[in-house]
Design a protein around this motif. Structure first.
Motif, PDB file in Angstrom:
ATOM      1  N   GLU A   1      10.044  18.102   3.879  1.00  0.00           N
ATOM      2  CA  GLU A   1      10.422  19.511   3.867  1.00  0.00           C
ATOM      3  C   GLU A   1      10.876  19.961   2.493  1.00  0.00           C
ATOM      4  OE1 GLU A   1      11.904  19.968   8.505  1.00  0.00           O
ATOM      5  OE2 GLU A   1      13.305  20.326   6.850  1.00  0.00           O
ATOM      6  N   PHE A   2      11.501  19.083   1.717  1.00  0.00           N
ATOM      7  CA  PHE A   2      12.012  19.489   0.410  1.00  0.00           C
ATOM      8  C   PHE A   2      10.999  19.231  -0.698  1.00  0.00           C
ATOM      9  CE2 PHE A   2      15.251  20.843  -2.405  1.00  0.00           C
ATOM     10  CZ  PHE A   2      15.115  20.086  -3.563  1.00  0.00           C
ATOM     11  N   TRP A   3      10.411  18.026  -0.733  1.00  0.00           N
ATOM     12  CA  TRP A   3       9.544  17.639  -1.844  1.00  0.00           C
ATOM     13  C   TRP A   3       8.079  18.029  -1.634  1.00  0.00           C
ATOM     14  CZ3 TRP A   3      12.185  16.552  -5.933  1.00  0.00           C
ATOM     15  CH2 TRP A   3      13.450  15.948  -5.821  1.00  0.00           C
ATOM     16  N   GLY A   4       7.731  18.499  -0.453  1.00  0.00           N
ATOM     17  CA  GLY A   4       6.308  18.741  -0.165  1.00  0.00           C
ATOM     18  C   GLY A   4       5.691  17.473   0.374  1.00  0.00           C
ATOM     19  N   GLU A   5       5.733  16.412  -0.420  1.00  0.00           N
ATOM     20  CA  GLU A   5       5.365  15.071  -0.003  1.00  0.00           C
ATOM     21  C   GLU A   5       6.350  14.098  -0.650  1.00  0.00           C
ATOM     22  OE1 GLU A   5       1.154  15.214  -1.423  1.00  0.00           O
ATOM     23  OE2 GLU A   5       0.731  14.286   0.495  1.00  0.00           O
ATOM     24  N   ARG A   6       6.607  12.987   0.018  1.00  0.00           N
ATOM     25  CA  ARG A   6       7.423  11.947  -0.599  1.00  0.00           C
ATOM     26  C   ARG A   6       6.603  10.661  -0.662  1.00  0.00           C
ATOM     27  NH1 ARG A   6       9.728  12.500   4.603  1.00  0.00           N
ATOM     28  NH2 ARG A   6       9.528  10.607   5.893  1.00  0.00           N
TER      29      ARG A   6
ATOM     30  N   CYS B   1      11.478  -0.911  -9.626  1.00  0.00           N
ATOM     31  CA  CYS B   1      10.459   0.023 -10.130  1.00  0.00           C
ATOM     32  C   CYS B   1      10.952   0.872 -11.298  1.00  0.00           C
ATOM     33  CB  CYS B   1       9.988   0.958  -9.008  1.00  0.00           C
ATOM     34  SG  CYS B   1       9.018   0.146  -7.719  1.00  0.00           S
ATOM     35  N   ARG B   2      12.255   0.997 -11.465  1.00  0.00           N
ATOM     36  CA  ARG B   2      12.779   1.969 -12.435  1.00  0.00           C
ATOM     37  C   ARG B   2      12.380   1.677 -13.871  1.00  0.00           C
ATOM     38  NH1 ARG B   2      17.868   2.146  -9.151  1.00  0.00           N
ATOM     39  NH2 ARG B   2      17.660   4.025  -7.876  1.00  0.00           N
ATOM     40  N   ASP B   3      12.154   0.402 -14.213  1.00  0.00           N
ATOM     41  CA  ASP B   3      11.791   0.063 -15.579  1.00  0.00           C
ATOM     42  C   ASP B   3      10.339   0.406 -15.903  1.00  0.00           C
ATOM     43  OD1 ASP B   3      13.822  -2.961 -15.630  1.00  0.00           O
ATOM     44  OD2 ASP B   3      14.321  -0.888 -16.177  1.00  0.00           O
ATOM     45  N   SER B   4       9.526   0.604 -14.890  1.00  0.00           N
ATOM     46  CA  SER B   4       8.087   0.780 -15.108  1.00  0.00           C
ATOM     47  C   SER B   4       7.546   2.120 -14.652  1.00  0.00           C
ATOM     48  CB  SER B   4       7.311  -0.327 -14.369  1.00  0.00           C
ATOM     49  OG  SER B   4       7.719  -1.612 -14.805  1.00  0.00           O
ATOM     50  N   LEU B   5       8.305   2.851 -13.831  1.00  0.00           N
ATOM     51  CA  LEU B   5       7.790   4.093 -13.259  1.00  0.00           C
ATOM     52  C   LEU B   5       8.771   5.234 -13.485  1.00  0.00           C
ATOM     53  CD1 LEU B   5       6.526   2.799  -9.783  1.00  0.00           C
ATOM     54  CD2 LEU B   5       5.095   3.479 -11.721  1.00  0.00           C
ATOM     55  N   ALA B   6       8.200   6.430 -13.732  1.00  0.00           N
ATOM     56  CA  ALA B   6       9.023   7.631 -13.758  1.00  0.00           C
ATOM     57  C   ALA B   6       9.661   7.835 -12.388  1.00  0.00           C
ATOM     58  CB  ALA B   6       8.170   8.839 -14.135  1.00  0.00           C
ATOM     59  N   GLY B   7      10.821   8.492 -12.356  1.00  0.00           N
ATOM     60  CA  GLY B   7      11.593   8.612 -11.130  1.00  0.00           C
ATOM     61  C   GLY B   7      10.834   9.203  -9.970  1.00  0.00           C
ATOM     62  N   PHE B   8       9.970  10.199 -10.246  1.00  0.00           N
ATOM     63  CA  PHE B   8       9.275  10.858  -9.140  1.00  0.00           C
ATOM     64  C   PHE B   8       8.211   9.974  -8.498  1.00  0.00           C
ATOM     65  CE2 PHE B   8       5.358  11.711 -11.428  1.00  0.00           C
ATOM     66  CZ  PHE B   8       5.757  11.862 -12.761  1.00  0.00           C
ATOM     67  N   LYS B   9       7.853   8.848  -9.157  1.00  0.00           N
ATOM     68  CA  LYS B   9       6.845   7.943  -8.606  1.00  0.00           C
ATOM     69  C   LYS B   9       7.441   6.817  -7.766  1.00  0.00           C
ATOM     70  CE  LYS B   9       3.931   8.566 -12.728  1.00  0.00           C
ATOM     71  NZ  LYS B   9       3.293   7.877 -13.869  1.00  0.00           N
ATOM     72  N   ILE B  10       8.746   6.631  -7.846  1.00  0.00           N
ATOM     73  CA  ILE B  10       9.382   5.503  -7.158  1.00  0.00           C
ATOM     74  C   ILE B  10       9.433   5.764  -5.652  1.00  0.00           C
ATOM     75  CG2 ILE B  10      11.535   4.196  -6.935  1.00  0.00           C
ATOM     76  CD1 ILE B  10      12.073   4.819  -9.886  1.00  0.00           C
ATOM     77  N   PRO B  11       8.973   4.813  -4.826  1.00  0.00           N
ATOM     78  CA  PRO B  11       8.980   5.028  -3.366  1.00  0.00           C
ATOM     79  C   PRO B  11      10.379   5.335  -2.844  1.00  0.00           C
ATOM     80  CG  PRO B  11       7.654   3.114  -3.931  1.00  0.00           C
ATOM     81  CD  PRO B  11       8.359   3.523  -5.193  1.00  0.00           C
ATOM     82  N   LYS B  12      10.439   6.295  -1.942  1.00  0.00           N
ATOM     83  CA  LYS B  12      11.716   6.680  -1.340  1.00  0.00           C
ATOM     84  C   LYS B  12      12.027   5.864  -0.089  1.00  0.00           C
ATOM     85  CE  LYS B  12      12.108  11.371  -3.155  1.00  0.00           C
ATOM     86  NZ  LYS B  12      11.184  11.158  -4.266  1.00  0.00           N
ATOM     87  N   ALA B  13      11.043   5.146   0.428  1.00  0.00           N
ATOM     88  CA  ALA B  13      11.268   4.314   1.608  1.00  0.00           C
ATOM     89  C   ALA B  13      10.272   3.160   1.615  1.00  0.00           C
ATOM     90  CB  ALA B  13      11.143   5.130   2.890  1.00  0.00           C
ATOM     91  N   VAL B  14      10.678   2.068   2.261  1.00  0.00           N
ATOM     92  CA  VAL B  14       9.835   0.877   2.389  1.00  0.00           C
ATOM     93  C   VAL B  14       9.667   0.557   3.871  1.00  0.00           C
ATOM     94  CG1 VAL B  14       9.620  -1.583   1.881  1.00  0.00           C
ATOM     95  CG2 VAL B  14      10.628  -0.044   0.182  1.00  0.00           C
ATOM     96  N   ARG B  15       8.424   0.288   4.274  1.00  0.00           N
ATOM     97  CA  ARG B  15       8.138  -0.151   5.643  1.00  0.00           C
ATOM     98  C   ARG B  15       7.571  -1.562   5.571  1.00  0.00           C
ATOM     99  NH1 ARG B  15       7.811   4.065   9.223  1.00  0.00           N
ATOM    100  NH2 ARG B  15       6.355   2.963  10.553  1.00  0.00           N
TER     101      ARG B  15
ATOM    102  N   ILE C   1       0.858  -1.183   0.000  1.00  0.00           N
ATOM    103  CA  ILE C   1       0.000   0.000   0.000  1.00  0.00           C
ATOM    104  C   ILE C   1       0.896   1.235   0.000  1.00  0.00           C
ATOM    105  CG2 ILE C   1      -0.236   0.090   2.530  1.00  0.00           C
ATOM    106  CD1 ILE C   1      -3.208   0.914   1.968  1.00  0.00           C
ATOM    107  N   VAL C   2       0.577   2.191  -0.860  1.00  0.00           N
ATOM    108  CA  VAL C   2       1.399   3.380  -1.067  1.00  0.00           C
ATOM    109  C   VAL C   2       0.705   4.597  -0.474  1.00  0.00           C
ATOM    110  CG1 VAL C   2       2.311   4.940  -2.854  1.00  0.00           C
ATOM    111  CG2 VAL C   2       2.549   2.465  -3.106  1.00  0.00           C
ATOM    112  N   TYR C   3       1.504   5.509   0.076  1.00  0.00           N
ATOM    113  CA  TYR C   3       0.950   6.710   0.712  1.00  0.00           C
ATOM    114  C   TYR C   3       1.983   7.817   0.607  1.00  0.00           C
ATOM    115  CZ  TYR C   3       3.950   4.664   4.258  1.00  0.00           C
ATOM    116  OH  TYR C   3       5.023   4.097   4.891  1.00  0.00           O
TER     117      TYR C   3
END
Length: 511
Positions: free
Chosen positions: A438-443, A465-479, A431-433
């Motif tokens: 502070e820099f991106w507004g939301e990550r 994810c890099r082959d299927s998603l633009a860079g700004f859509k790739i999750p920056k962290a995994v929980r 599930i993505v959220y």
């Protein structure tokens, strides 16, 4: 056609006036052109597109970086009665093909940087091989720069330009303007944020954003000059400011990067007369710093959407009065309602859905009548934003029904990211959220339930994810989670996952 409200005819009249024809209209890192050259280029490219076999109404997709040839190609398509459609060149080839499926382009015009992406869409491609050279304008626009007979008359209610947007599932949609709605939008922008022919607008936004209208086309509409940068670079922007750029538009993150640059303190910023920001929430400290950093600038903030353009905002005087929170008041000509589930307006202070209408709104989603009918209703445009309104009409955004994440000014739709993440062999559920940043507004972050015995790391998932998603859509962290919590209706509870992530900042579960 005499009396028709179209941007090409407006610019054409401007470019033929003796007092304005030779003023500089555009410059980029490779050269500059006057208004007379802009109009000649626009008409020659329009003729060139017709010579390729295209006809009025055909879609002309542009896969190009911000540049003078890109502007002229868009204007040329509109001048010939075709529909310009700037492509989000940050998309993967698969994402681009999905978006273009409903547009059915007649051609994709590309520069050398984006020629491979253009060819991977599967549509006919015309490459402007000299677009990124210091050649004269005709050479930069070859093979589309063609002289010939006059262009056909273009009715103002014909489609003019398509801007890509998104939906709750992440599948792209193209919101389209007619020539009339585009003209009305630019006219509103020019009056709401007044410009003069001596202005120099600094533009570093990609052309597939509506900032193409608010930032670049509006400046040309008002007879001003636009200085195009291919992308934002704080050092280059500060050098442009020192060299006469007088108007800036961007997200709060951009202004933060300017103030953090090593040459900021030594750059003369007194020539900046106007600033407009948007795309992400801002704070009182950010606004106070902006007022101090650019003492001669009138500062405005705007709120809008691809489907509408700017529709709500607040002015310099509001900021001076210390009113920083919220998004402001409706602009002149805009009708705004905040409604409950029953469609009736809610009381001041209560949260409801934001419904907006204005004369310059887009006319729907190109090739998608059902999605158009769902969003563009007789009483206004429904985009899923939740809002509150004070007694005196000041609006604040409370959230988004569509759960869209805005990261660095880019729209990210959770389900689109989830579908990619779920394809990873080590992921059983996800599930993505969005999390405030502070820099991106939301990550973008993702919570995953691993397949028993599998290891899932942030780096590995990002690579996947890099082959299927633009860079700004790739999750920056995994929980990591044992299971995805569910709502009472047995649906994944995105809000609960996000709340747990926010509450766990002292003991982050990122890996």
């Amino acid at each position: 056609m005499h009396g028709e409200l179209t941007l090409p005819s407006w610019l054409g009249a401007m470019g033929r006036q003796p007092h304005g024809a030779h003023r500089r209209a555009l410059r980029d890192e490779y050269g500059e052109i006057s208004f007379a050259e802009l109009v000649e280029g626009m008409e020659c490219v329009g003729a060139g597109l017709l010579e390729t076999g295209l006809r009025p109404g055909d879609r002309v997709v542009t896969a190009m970086e911000p540049s003078i040839p890109h502007v002229i190609t868009i204007l040329g398509a509109m001048a010939a009665g075709m529909v310009a459609a700037p492509l989000n060149t940050r998309l993967t080839a698969g994402e681009a093909r999905s978006y273009l499926e409903r547009l059915e382009p007649g051609v994709v015009v590309a520069d050398p940087t984006n020629a491979d992406l253009a060819r991977e869409t599967g549509h006919r491609v015309v490459e402007l091989t000299s677009a990124t050279t210091t050649s004269a304008l005709p050479r930069r626009l070859m093979p589309l720069y063609v002289g010939g007979p006059g262009l056909p008359a273009v009715p103002e209610n014909a489609p003019a330009i398509i801007f890509p947007t998104g939906g709750t599932t992440g599948s792209p949609k193209g919101a389209y303007h007619t020539h009339r709605s585009l003209w009305l939008w630019l006219n509103t922008c020019a009056h709401g944020n007044p410009r003069t022919p001596t202005d120099v607008e600094l533009c570093f936004s990609p052309f597939f954003h509506i900032t193409l209208g608010t930032n670049l086309l509006t400046a040309l509409f008002a007879g001003g000059e636009v200085w195009i940068h291919r992308r934002f670079d704080a050092g280059a922007a500060l050098r442009a400011i020192a060299d006469g750029a007088s108007r800036l538009m961007g997200a709060p993150t951009m202004f933060a990067a300017l103030s953090a640059h090593e040459s900021f303190a030594t750059t003369d910023r007194g020539g900046v007369t106007a600033i407009r920001y948007g795309s992400a929430p801002s704070t009182g400290s950010f606004v106070r710093d902006l007022l101090q950093d650019f003492p001669n600038a009138r500062i405005r903030a705007g709120f809008g959407a691809t489907e509408l353009g700017s529709v709500i905002g607040f002015d310099h005087e509001d900021l001076l009065a210390g009113r920083f929170a919220g998004v402001g008041r409706p602009l002149p000509g805009v009708t705004v309602r905040v409604v409950g589930e029953d469609g009736a307006e809610v009381a001041p202070g209560e949260i409801g859905e934001l419904v907006v209408s204005c004369p310059w709104q887009t006319r729907g989603y190109y090739g998608q009548p059902q999605a158009t009918a769902e969003t563009f209703r007789p009483d206004g445009v429904y985009l899923g934003d939740l809002a509150t309104r004070t007694q005196d009409g000041w609006l604040s955004i409370a959230g988004r029904r569509k759960e869209m994440i805005i990261s660095g000014g880019e729209n990210v739709f959770p389900r689109e990211v989830e579908e990619v993440v779920l394809g990873h062999p080590g992921v059983a559920d996800a599930i993505v959220y969005g999390i405030p940043d502070e820099f991106w507004g939301e990550r973008v972050e993702v919570a995953v339930v691993p397949v028993p015995g599998a290891g899932v790391t942030t780096d590995a998932l990002r690579r996947y994810c890099r082959d299927s998603l633009a860079g700004f859509k790739i999750p920056k962290a995994v929980r990591l989670l044992d299971s995805i919590p569910l709502t009472p209706n047995n649906k994944p509870d995105r809000r609960a996952v996000r709340a747990a992530a926010l509450a766990d900042t002292e003991r982050p579960a990122t890996i």
